[in-house]
Design an enzyme around this catalytic site. Structure first.
Site, mmCIF file in Angstrom:
data_model
loop_
_atom_site.group_PDB
_atom_site.id
_atom_site.type_symbol
_atom_site.label_atom_id
_atom_site.label_comp_id
_atom_site.label_asym_id
_atom_site.label_seq_id
_atom_site.Cartn_x
_atom_site.Cartn_y
_atom_site.Cartn_z
ATOM 1 N N LYS A 62 -6.617 -5.039 -2.721
ATOM 2 C CA LYS A 62 -7.272 -5.733 -1.746
ATOM 3 C C LYS A 62 -8.377 -4.521 -1.196
ATOM 4 C CE LYS A 62 -3.501 -4.354 1.332
ATOM 5 N NZ LYS A 62 -4.155 -3.720 2.417
ATOM 6 N N CYS B 293 -1.941 -2.355 7.999
ATOM 7 C CA CYS B 293 -1.921 -3.424 6.826
ATOM 8 C C CYS B 293 -0.466 -4.188 7.033
ATOM 9 C CB CYS B 293 -2.067 -2.631 5.498
ATOM 10 S SG CYS B 293 -3.662 -1.886 5.380
ATOM 11 N N ASP C 2 0.936 -1.229 0.108
ATOM 12 C CA ASP C 2 0.067 0.006 0.099
ATOM 13 C C ASP C 2 0.755 1.368 -0.035
ATOM 14 O OD1 ASP C 2 -1.819 -2.135 0.360
ATOM 15 O OD2 ASP C 2 -2.547 -1.369 2.133
HETATM 16 N N1 TIU Z 1 -2.590 0.576 4.414
HETATM 17 C C1 TIU Z 1 -2.924 0.535 5.583
HETATM 18 O O1 TIU Z 1 -2.048 0.422 6.498
HETATM 19 N N2 TIU Z 1 -4.366 1.260 5.647
HETATM 20 C C2 TIU Z 1 -4.697 2.379 6.603
HETATM 21 O O2 TIU Z 1 -5.924 2.468 6.754
HETATM 22 N N3 TIU Z 1 -3.689 2.249 7.680
HETATM 23 C C3 TIU Z 1 -3.862 3.101 8.775
HETATM 24 O O3 TIU Z 1 -2.747 3.570 9.480
HETATM 25 N N4 TIU Z 1 -4.846 3.831 8.706
#
Ligand code: TIU
Length: 236
Positions: A133, A166, A28
């Site tokens: 995802k 994530c 991500d």
């Molecule tokens: N990719 C991921 O970690 N999504 C989140 O929403 N992370 C947060 O720390 N909010």
């Protein structure tokens, strides 16, 4: 010829690294988490805390590609009609501008929008796998596990953002599926420095309950094939 395994200095003990059976997973690294106006910023976070990850991760990505490792990128996000976004996720945070609403980089966390895509510095090469995802974990509602099994991957180097959300969810999912996970601490990042630190400690604690923690430096050394181990005591 299959490369020899190398030992990478790590917590709680050295990690036996074989690039032939290890995938680099980049979680991500999207504008929506790293740039102002995206999902991360809308949650009230200081997105600047994540940018330090880009440089070491880009070095690891380059070295992993050179070593012929399988590289997998993930993106968190949803279909434009949000049919794959649970109502609970949509409602969470009581945001004025929730998932799907317009932001400076397009609709928040929606596939196909500029903000949903990966930052230029870490852009996937043609042919590299990109897993879209809907959840925090990269295994949930994706074909990631099938691809890893088909490629006979048994270990993962897990990088990206955020450490305790994530990245952690993915490491836990992978660990339960029998994959050995190595996390270079400077290649993962969090909006909360204390969560980052404790998140890493949680992975390596209890004898490596979820996996191993190392640094990009140690990983790059191994990828440079400078340190053959596992055989060094033979013949001594
Ligand atoms: N990719 C991921 O970690 N999504 C989140 O929403 N992370 C947060 O720390 N909010």
């Amino acid at each position: 010829m299959r490369p020899e395994p190398y030992s990478i200095e790590a917590e709680p003990y050295p990690f036996a690294f074989d690039p032939a059976v290890t995938a680099l997973v980049v979680i991500d690294m999207q504008r929506d988490f790293l740039l102002p106006g995206g999902f991360g910023a809308l949650l009230g976070n200081d997105v600047a805390l994540l940018t330090s990850v880009i440089e070491p991760l880009s070095q690891v990505l380059t070295a992993a590609r050179a070593a012929g490792m399988l590289v997998i990128h993930t993106r968190e996000g949803h279909r434009p009609d949000l049919s794959d976004c649970p109502p609970s996720k949509l409602a969470r945070g009581q945001l004025d501008t929730p998932i799907g609403s317009a932001g400076p980089n397009g609709r928040i966390l929606v596939r196909g929008e500029v903000g949903h895509d990966i930052v230029e510095e870490l852009a996937p090469l043609p042919g590299e796998v990109v897993v879209d995802k809907p959840g925090k974990g990269a295994f949930y509602a994706t074909d990631l596990e099938l691809m890893l099994r088909n490629a006979q991957i048994t270990s993962l180097v897990v990088t990206g953002v955020t450490t305790e959300v994530c990245v952690h969810t993915t490491v836990r999912e992978a660990n339960d599926r029998g994959f050995d996970c190595l996390v270079p601490g400077d290649c993962v990042g969090s909006y909360f420095p204390e969560f980052h630190e404790v998140g890493l400690r949680m992975i390596a604690a209890q004898g490596g309950i979820f996996g191993w923690v190392t640094t990009s430096e140690h990983l790059l050394t191994a990828l440079g094939a400078e340190r053959p181990v596992l055989t060094t005591t033979q013949g001594a």
